[in-house]
Design a protein around this motif. Structure first.
Motif, PDB file in Angstrom:
ATOM      1  N   UNK A  18       0.836  -1.200   0.000  1.00  0.00           N
ATOM      2  CA  UNK A  18       0.000   0.000   0.000  1.00  0.00           C
ATOM      3  C   UNK A  18       0.871   1.250   0.000  1.00  0.00           C
ATOM      4  N   UNK A  19       0.401   2.312  -0.659  1.00  0.00           N
ATOM      5  CA  UNK A  19       1.203   3.543  -0.702  1.00  0.00           C
ATOM      6  C   UNK A  19       1.257   4.273   0.639  1.00  0.00           C
ATOM      7  N   UNK A  20       0.243   4.080   1.466  1.00  0.00           N
ATOM      8  CA  UNK A  20       0.175   4.739   2.772  1.00  0.00           C
ATOM      9  C   UNK A  20      -0.189   3.707   3.843  1.00  0.00           C
ATOM     10  N   UNK A  21       0.280   3.900   5.072  1.00  0.00           N
ATOM     11  CA  UNK A  21      -0.121   3.001   6.153  1.00  0.00           C
ATOM     12  C   UNK A  21      -1.633   3.066   6.402  1.00  0.00           C
ATOM     13  N   UNK A  22      -2.157   1.998   6.967  1.00  0.00           N
ATOM     14  CA  UNK A  22      -3.560   1.932   7.362  1.00  0.00           C
ATOM     15  C   UNK A  22      -3.596   2.166   8.866  1.00  0.00           C
ATOM     16  N   UNK A  23      -4.529   3.012   9.306  1.00  0.00           N
ATOM     17  CA  UNK A  23      -4.629   3.301  10.738  1.00  0.00           C
ATOM     18  C   UNK A  23      -6.056   3.110  11.213  1.00  0.00           C
ATOM     19  N   UNK A  24      -6.194   2.427  12.339  1.00  0.00           N
ATOM     20  CA  UNK A  24      -7.490   2.252  12.982  1.00  0.00           C
ATOM     21  C   UNK A  24      -8.153   0.934  12.630  1.00  0.00           C
ATOM     22  N   UNK A  25      -8.873   0.388  13.606  1.00  0.00           N
ATOM     23  CA  UNK A  25      -9.494  -0.925  13.455  1.00  0.00           C
ATOM     24  C   UNK A  25     -10.486  -0.999  12.305  1.00  0.00           C
ATOM     25  N   UNK A  26     -11.295   0.030  12.122  1.00  0.00           N
ATOM     26  CA  UNK A  26     -12.302  -0.018  11.053  1.00  0.00           C
ATOM     27  C   UNK A  26     -11.634  -0.140   9.689  1.00  0.00           C
ATOM     28  N   UNK A  27     -10.597   0.645   9.443  1.00  0.00           N
ATOM     29  CA  UNK A  27      -9.889   0.592   8.166  1.00  0.00           C
ATOM     30  C   UNK A  27      -9.141  -0.730   8.005  1.00  0.00           C
ATOM     31  N   UNK A  28      -8.560  -1.227   9.088  1.00  0.00           N
ATOM     32  CA  UNK A  28      -7.864  -2.515   9.037  1.00  0.00           C
ATOM     33  C   UNK A  28      -8.832  -3.636   8.666  1.00  0.00           C
ATOM     34  N   UNK A  29      -9.992  -3.664   9.316  1.00  0.00           N
ATOM     35  CA  UNK A  29     -10.984  -4.705   9.035  1.00  0.00           C
ATOM     36  C   UNK A  29     -11.482  -4.613   7.601  1.00  0.00           C
ATOM     37  N   UNK A  30     -11.739  -3.409   7.127  1.00  0.00           N
ATOM     38  CA  UNK A  30     -12.227  -3.233   5.749  1.00  0.00           C
ATOM     39  C   UNK A  30     -11.206  -3.764   4.743  1.00  0.00           C
ATOM     40  N   UNK A  31      -9.944  -3.502   4.968  1.00  0.00           N
ATOM     41  CA  UNK A  31      -8.908  -3.972   4.062  1.00  0.00           C
ATOM     42  C   UNK A  31      -8.811  -5.485   4.028  1.00  0.00           C
ATOM     43  N   UNK A  32      -8.880  -6.120   5.183  1.00  0.00           N
ATOM     44  CA  UNK A  32      -8.807  -7.582   5.242  1.00  0.00           C
ATOM     45  C   UNK A  32     -10.038  -8.203   4.600  1.00  0.00           C
ATOM     46  N   UNK A  33     -11.191  -7.639   4.882  1.00  0.00           N
ATOM     47  CA  UNK A  33     -12.442  -8.159   4.298  1.00  0.00           C
ATOM     48  C   UNK A  33     -12.375  -8.112   2.768  1.00  0.00           C
ATOM     49  N   UNK A  34     -11.957  -6.988   2.219  1.00  0.00           N
ATOM     50  CA  UNK A  34     -11.866  -6.832   0.766  1.00  0.00           C
ATOM     51  C   UNK A  34     -10.851  -7.807   0.166  1.00  0.00           C
ATOM     52  N   UNK A  35      -9.676  -7.885   0.753  1.00  0.00           N
ATOM     53  CA  UNK A  35      -8.633  -8.775   0.235  1.00  0.00           C
ATOM     54  C   UNK A  35      -9.076 -10.232   0.290  1.00  0.00           C
ATOM     55  N   UNK A  36      -9.704 -10.626   1.390  1.00  0.00           N
ATOM     56  CA  UNK A  36     -10.141 -12.022   1.529  1.00  0.00           C
ATOM     57  C   UNK A  36     -11.220 -12.357   0.495  1.00  0.00           C
ATOM     58  N   UNK A  37     -12.146 -11.439   0.273  1.00  0.00           N
ATOM     59  CA  UNK A  37     -13.196 -11.663  -0.729  1.00  0.00           C
ATOM     60  C   UNK A  37     -12.594 -11.792  -2.129  1.00  0.00           C
ATOM     61  N   UNK A  38     -11.647 -10.934  -2.470  1.00  0.00           N
ATOM     62  CA  UNK A  38     -11.005 -10.995  -3.782  1.00  0.00           C
ATOM     63  C   UNK A  38     -10.240 -12.303  -3.972  1.00  0.00           C
ATOM     64  N   UNK A  39      -9.512 -12.718  -2.960  1.00  0.00           N
ATOM     65  CA  UNK A  39      -8.762 -13.972  -3.064  1.00  0.00           C
ATOM     66  C   UNK A  39      -9.702 -15.170  -3.182  1.00  0.00           C
ATOM     67  N   UNK A  40     -10.772 -15.164  -2.411  1.00  0.00           N
ATOM     68  CA  UNK A  40     -11.738 -16.262  -2.480  1.00  0.00           C
ATOM     69  C   UNK A  40     -12.360 -16.342  -3.874  1.00  0.00           C
ATOM     70  N   UNK A  41     -12.679 -15.195  -4.460  1.00  0.00           N
ATOM     71  CA  UNK A  41     -13.264 -15.171  -5.805  1.00  0.00           C
ATOM     72  C   UNK A  41     -12.280 -15.721  -6.844  1.00  0.00           C
ATOM     73  N   UNK A  42     -10.982 -15.527  -6.605  1.00  0.00           N
ATOM     74  CA  UNK A  42      -9.951 -16.028  -7.516  1.00  0.00           C
ATOM     75  C   UNK A  42      -9.555 -17.468  -7.215  1.00  0.00           C
ATOM     76  N   UNK A  43     -10.111 -18.029  -6.127  1.00  0.00           N
ATOM     77  CA  UNK A  43      -9.777 -19.398  -5.757  1.00  0.00           C
ATOM     78  C   UNK A  43      -8.408 -19.550  -5.134  1.00  0.00           C
ATOM     79  N   UNK A  44      -7.972 -18.521  -4.436  1.00  0.00           N
ATOM     80  CA  UNK A  44      -6.640 -18.558  -3.821  1.00  0.00           C
ATOM     81  C   UNK A  44      -6.735 -18.442  -2.313  1.00  0.00           C
ATOM     82  N   UNK A  45      -5.966 -19.274  -1.632  1.00  0.00           N
ATOM     83  CA  UNK A  45      -5.824 -19.184  -0.180  1.00  0.00           C
ATOM     84  C   UNK A  45      -4.416 -18.698   0.113  1.00  0.00           C
ATOM     85  N   UNK A  46      -4.300 -17.867   1.119  1.00  0.00           N
ATOM     86  CA  UNK A  46      -2.979 -17.380   1.540  1.00  0.00           C
ATOM     87  C   UNK A  46      -2.757 -17.762   2.993  1.00  0.00           C
ATOM     88  N   UNK A  47      -1.528 -18.116   3.265  1.00  0.00           N
ATOM     89  CA  UNK A  47      -1.113 -18.446   4.623  1.00  0.00           C
ATOM     90  C   UNK A  47       0.096 -17.585   4.970  1.00  0.00           C
TER      91      UNK A  47
END
Length: 150
Positions: A55-84
């Motif tokens: 990311x070009x800028x740091x993420x600050x705060x729980x709401x923004x952190x959760x939104x980023x993880x939710x979006x990334x997880x949904x995108x990866x699931x749609x692509x059929x990819x799991x990350x560990x």
């Protein structure tokens, strides 16, 4: 055969500190990889900072952190990819005067797509500043750098 010393350092008073932080990191990585966005974000302080190299800028705060993880997880699931995220070799510093603890660790990110072999996607260094809030470890600051970028 002469021995030079013990094959390992004896466990000192910091052993329980390191073990507690190891358990914290394990739980946190499982939450992240499972897409439990709110629970993962709750492992940060309310104003916690996360500075990943993607990311070009740091993420600050729980709401923004959760939104980023939710979006990334949904995108990866749609692509059929799991990350560990495999967080290893955590070097736990001594507690600072304010009670915070600095932890430097290595993180391997492994990507697996359906019907494909897992592959090492990234090798990173993770620098955390951890604090205790309400009896739980929380990340106040996390800086991640990639080994393949300056």
């Amino acid at each position: 055969m002469e021995t030079v010393g013990p094959p390992y350092a004896p466990l000192g008073p910091d052993a329980s500190l390191s073990a507690g932080i190891q358990r914290f990191h394990a739980r946190q990585m499982h939450l992240l990889d499972s897409g439990e966005a709110e629970a993962w974000a709750a492992t940060f302080t309310e104003d916690g900072l996360f500075a990943p190299p993607s990311l070009p800028e740091p993420v600050r705060g729980r709401a923004a952190l959760a939104a980023g993880v939710r979006k990334a997880h949904e995108e990866l699931a749609a692509e059929g990819e799991a990350r560990r995220h495999l967080l290893t070799t955590a070097a736990v510093g001594d507690p600072e005067p304010d009670g915070s603890v600095r932890v430097r660790s290595y993180v391997q990110v492994v990507a697996t797509r359906r019907d494909e072999a897992p592959k090492l996607l990234l090798m990173c260094v993770c620098e955390d500043v951890l604090v205790v809030e309400d009896g739980e470890w929380r990340v106040r600051e996390r800086y991640v750098t990639r080994d393949d970028r300056p």
